[in-house]
Design an enzyme around this catalytic site. Structure first.
Site, PDB file in Angstrom:
ATOM      1  N   ASN A  69      30.978  41.442  40.696  1.00 17.47           N
ATOM      2  CA  ASN A  69      30.706  41.689  39.414  1.00 17.47           C
ATOM      3  C   ASN A  69      29.475  42.906  39.473  1.00 17.47           C
ATOM      4  O   ASN A  69      29.070  43.375  40.404  1.00 17.47           O
ATOM      5  CB  ASN A  69      30.219  40.602  38.426  1.00 17.47           C
ATOM      6  CG  ASN A  69      28.445  39.873  38.954  1.00 17.47           C
ATOM      7  OD1 ASN A  69      28.030  40.602  39.845  1.00 17.47           O
ATOM      8  ND2 ASN A  69      28.531  38.772  38.953  1.00 17.47           N
ATOM      9  N   ASP A 124      35.569  32.997  38.145  1.00 20.94           N
ATOM     10  CA  ASP A 124      36.434  31.977  39.126  1.00 20.94           C
ATOM     11  C   ASP A 124      37.946  31.945  38.247  1.00 20.94           C
ATOM     12  O   ASP A 124      38.872  32.249  39.123  1.00 20.94           O
ATOM     13  CB  ASP A 124      36.012  30.549  39.305  1.00 20.94           C
ATOM     14  CG  ASP A 124      34.626  30.555  39.760  1.00 20.94           C
ATOM     15  OD1 ASP A 124      34.196  31.406  40.528  1.00 20.94           O
ATOM     16  OD2 ASP A 124      33.994  29.576  39.337  1.00 20.94           O
TER      17      ASP A 124
END
Length: 497
Positions: A206, A278
């Site tokens: 990220n 996820d």
């Protein structure tokens, strides 16, 4: 890939690949309640807990997502020998997954994150456990279990949160095994340099992770800044695909030997974003396994993450929910009640939910007037519609005149209708199962039911749902229309003034 073929692939669980999950499993606990008073002894707010939810987090959430997406999952992971570890094991077992690869160390605690929430907003999070660690015997047992599991999988998914499950010895073992029989490798980690020896297929840093890996300072224009990073991240990790996620600023995908491409994401006012990464990487991995085009793979992954974010607990998505989203591009039709519940839980915070139900067979002006009046009672109108079989049981073998698909298509075109939910089976032809999931603020029925006993009455009282009766437009009904056609009557139906 054609839409029909793609929908079928998703609906059937992405061809059910075998996936080994390695990494740090955690337990997420959500305590939801009301906070309306101060404790007299310490003058701090008191949360009166009304519900408790346990979810798998970390690598555990990857397991949940993969299992719900149709993958055949195996897992090797170290936990603490405590009640949280046993809760994780039971949850894994309930998903039909062998727990033989779960190892326990009595000298460490299972990582547990507890969130206290009011009206869906987190007030406080407290954590138990810091890091998993091995004895020599456990380390050997762990590596033996991994080596055995690798013989029977197509994909290795590593969820490395830096909490101790992924050791240098494990990475060496994986590198050796890759030389013998390569697997697809997907990695979510805070440090990708150490995985370069695996030449991973997918990594998903990220913004903050990528910034720290590349020793960059945070800038206001994150998208412009991050657009310069993917090639460096690919070189550092030796990954084939780099999916750099930027929250509201979208996703940048870089493929080795190609160029970076930016993908936007729809704006979301709120949601539970824990675990969304996820869900995103899970679907991207399964799409990669099926050799889907990158544009399609990213689009699927974004849709799955959006579905997960709408849920109360840690974000997750199923192949059924994702297929539903693909099939119904306007998202009005909902057939999965779990998806309906998650959607309504999110909508209820800022909207007054209205529910009504009916057959809506031969659609007429009375129906239009009724649904318009129902929508006027609140913000979101959810309409339950009887299935064909349900209508036959209620109204006889000659009904319905129009099939369920046709009736849905009419409702779908109405601006007053926000969501449509088919219902009715051999056990029940009332919409109670839908009402239990929607928990509407207002339940609307036609005035003809005003003096009748409703099957839903008890549930509505429990939920605190207001019951509203809408006046009918007289002479407007499906039955009267059918009668008129049969009798070739020239009588005109009454118009709405």
């Amino acid at each position: 890939m054609k839409d029909i073929a793609l929908n079928k692939l998703v609906e059937n669980g992405f061809d059910n690949p075998r996936v080994l999950v390695l990494g740090d499993c955690m337990l997420d606990i959500y305590l939801d309640g009301e906070c309306k008073r101060l404790a007299p002894d310490v003058a701090v707010p008191v949360l009166d807990v009304q519900s408790v939810e346990h979810c798998l987090g970390g690598a555990g959430n990857v397991i949940t997502n993969l299992s719900n997406m149709g993958a055949v999952v195996s897992v090797v992971s170290l936990l603490g020998d405590d009640s949280s570890g046993q809760t994780i094991a039971r949850s894994v077992q309930r998903q039909g997954i062998d727990t033989g690869g779960l190892l326990y160390n009595k000298n460490c605690q299972t990582l547990t994150k507890t969130r206290l929430r009011r009206d869906g907003h987190c007030l406080l999070r407290y954590d138990i456990g810091q890091k998993y660690h091995y004895s020599v015997a456990l380390a050997n047992q762990y590596l033996t279990a991994v080596k055995k599991a690798l013989q029977h999988v197509d994909i290795v998914f590593i969820a490395d949160y830096g909490k101790g499950n992924i050791t240098d010895e494990l990475i060496v073992l994986l590198a050796e095994e890759q030389q013998i029989e390569p697997k697809i490798i997907a990695i979510d980690s805070k440090d990708y340099d150490k995985y370069a020896c695996l030449n991973p297929d997918l990594i998903k840093p990220n913004y903050d992770e990528a910034r720290k890996i590349l020793s960059q300072e945070e800038e206001d224009d994150r998208l412009t800044q991050a657009s310069k990073w993917p090639e460096s991240l690919a070189a550092l990790s030796q990954a084939n695909w780099v999916a750099l996620t930027l929250d509201k600023d979208g996703v940048i995908l870089f493929k080795k030997g190609g160029s970076a491409k930016h993908y936007r994401v729809p704006a979301l006012k709120e949601g539970n974003f824990s675990g969304a990464g996820d869900t995103f990487l899970t679907v991207l991995c399964l799409a990669y396994y099926n050799k889907l085009d990158a544009d399609i793979a990213i689009a699927l992954s974004i849709k799955a993450a959006q579905i997960g974010i709408q849920k109360n607990g840690t974000a997750h998505c199923s192949c059924t929910e994702l297929a539903q989203r693909l099939t119904n591009k306007d998202d009005k039709l909902i057939t999965d009640l779990n998806h309906l519940e998650a959607l309504c839980d999110g909508l209820r915070k800022e909207n007054k939910l209205v529910f009504t139900n009916g057959c809506f067979d031969i659609f007429h002006a009375g129906h239009a007037h009724y649904l318009g009046a129902a929508k006027a009672q609140g913000d979101i109108l959810i309409v339950g519609i009887n299935t064909d079989e349900s209508i036959r049981r209620l109204k006889g073998a000659t009904r319905p005149v129009n099939s369920l698909d046709d009736r849905i298509e009419v409702l779908r075109a109405l601006g007053a209708v926000d969501y449509i939910v088919p219902f009715g089976d051999e056990l029940s032809d009332n919409p109670i199962p839908i009402i239990e999931k929607v928990k509407p603020h207002i339940f609307v029925k036609g005035e003809a039911y005003q003096n009748k006993e409703l099957a839903e009455q008890g549930l509505l009282q429990i939920l605190g749902t207001q019951l509203v009766f809408i006046p009918h437009v007289h002479q407007q009904s499906t039955t009267k229309i059918i009668q008129r056609v049969k009798e070739k009557d020239n009588q005109l139906l009454k118009k709405i003034s």
